[in-house]
Design a protein around this motif. Structure first.
Motif, short mmCIF file in Angstrom:
data_model
loop_
_atom_site.label_atom_id
_atom_site.label_comp_id
_atom_site.label_asym_id
_atom_site.label_seq_id
_atom_site.Cartn_x
_atom_site.Cartn_y
_atom_site.Cartn_z
N GLU A 120 36.13 30.51 49.22
CA GLU A 120 36.32 31.39 48.12
C GLU A 120 37.48 32.03 48.19
O GLU A 120 38.00 32.58 46.97
N SER A 121 38.10 32.20 49.41
CA SER A 121 39.20 33.00 49.48
C SER A 121 40.58 32.39 49.13
O SER A 121 40.99 31.32 49.76
N PHE A 172 40.27 27.40 40.87
CA PHE A 172 40.70 28.72 40.35
C PHE A 172 40.95 28.95 38.99
O PHE A 172 41.62 28.00 38.42
N ALA A 206 31.48 30.59 41.37
CA ALA A 206 31.63 32.08 41.11
C ALA A 206 30.13 32.39 40.20
O ALA A 206 29.72 31.53 39.33
N GLN A 224 43.45 31.64 36.11
CA GLN A 224 43.91 32.94 35.97
C GLN A 224 44.07 33.12 34.42
O GLN A 224 44.94 32.43 33.71
N LYS A 272 45.73 38.95 34.64
CA LYS A 272 44.72 39.15 35.59
C LYS A 272 45.02 37.99 36.63
O LYS A 272 45.85 37.33 36.66
N GLU A 273 44.36 38.74 37.91
CA GLU A 273 44.70 37.91 39.07
C GLU A 273 43.92 36.57 39.13
O GLU A 273 42.72 36.30 38.38
N ARG A 274 44.43 35.42 39.96
CA ARG A 274 44.01 34.19 40.05
C ARG A 274 42.50 34.55 40.74
O ARG A 274 42.42 35.20 41.57
N GLU A 275 41.24 33.70 40.08
CA GLU A 275 40.31 33.91 40.88
C GLU A 275 39.51 32.55 41.16
O GLU A 275 39.58 31.66 40.34
N PHE A 276 38.35 32.82 41.87
CA PHE A 276 37.78 31.65 42.46
C PHE A 276 36.71 31.24 41.17
O PHE A 276 36.17 32.05 40.74
#
Length: 125
Positions: A107-108, A35, A61, A37, A41-45
């Motif tokens: 991915e969650s 992941f 992604a 970040q 911003k938010e942490r993303e996959f």
């Protein structure tokens, strides 16, 4: 416990390889993932690779497809993220994580409870 490494400063178009080493030999029974970040911003996959029993399937992604490759070496208890054609928008702290959740939910972020400490990737334009 997970130990991430390999981050650094690179120019746009360059490459880096991140490593995530696990201290537990049961690592092979977990899906591995990266992941990221970015500031504010938010942490993303980014990418995930399945445990060996699933044939080491991978998922990416959309923003990194064709540029990043995730792999694993169970003998070394390590997951890698090869990042090519890096862009300034790839700048972020990259975190590795593992989970045993059903592959459909990989991915969650909510399904990951074990995380590495993060490694900073900075891509200059």
């Amino acid at each position: 416990q997970l130990q991430a490494s390999g981050g650094g400063l690179v120019q746009a178009g360059g490459s880096l390889r991140l490593s995530c080493a696990a201290s537990d030999r049961t690592f092979r029974n977990f899906h591995g993932a990266w992941f990221r970040q970015a500031p504010g911003k938010e942490r993303e996959f980014v990418a995930a690779i399945s445990r060996s029993a699933y044939g080491s399937a991978s998922r990416y992604a959309d923003s990194v497809k064709g540029r990043f490759t995730i792999s694993r070496d169970n003998a070394k208890n390590t997951v890698y993220l090869q990042m090519n054609s890096l862009k300034p928008e790839d700048t972020a702290v990259y975190y590795c994580a593992v989970t045993q959740i059903v592959w459909s939910y990989v991915e969650s972020i909510d399904h990951y409870t074990t995380w590495g400490q993060g490694t900073l990737v900075t891509v200059s334009s």
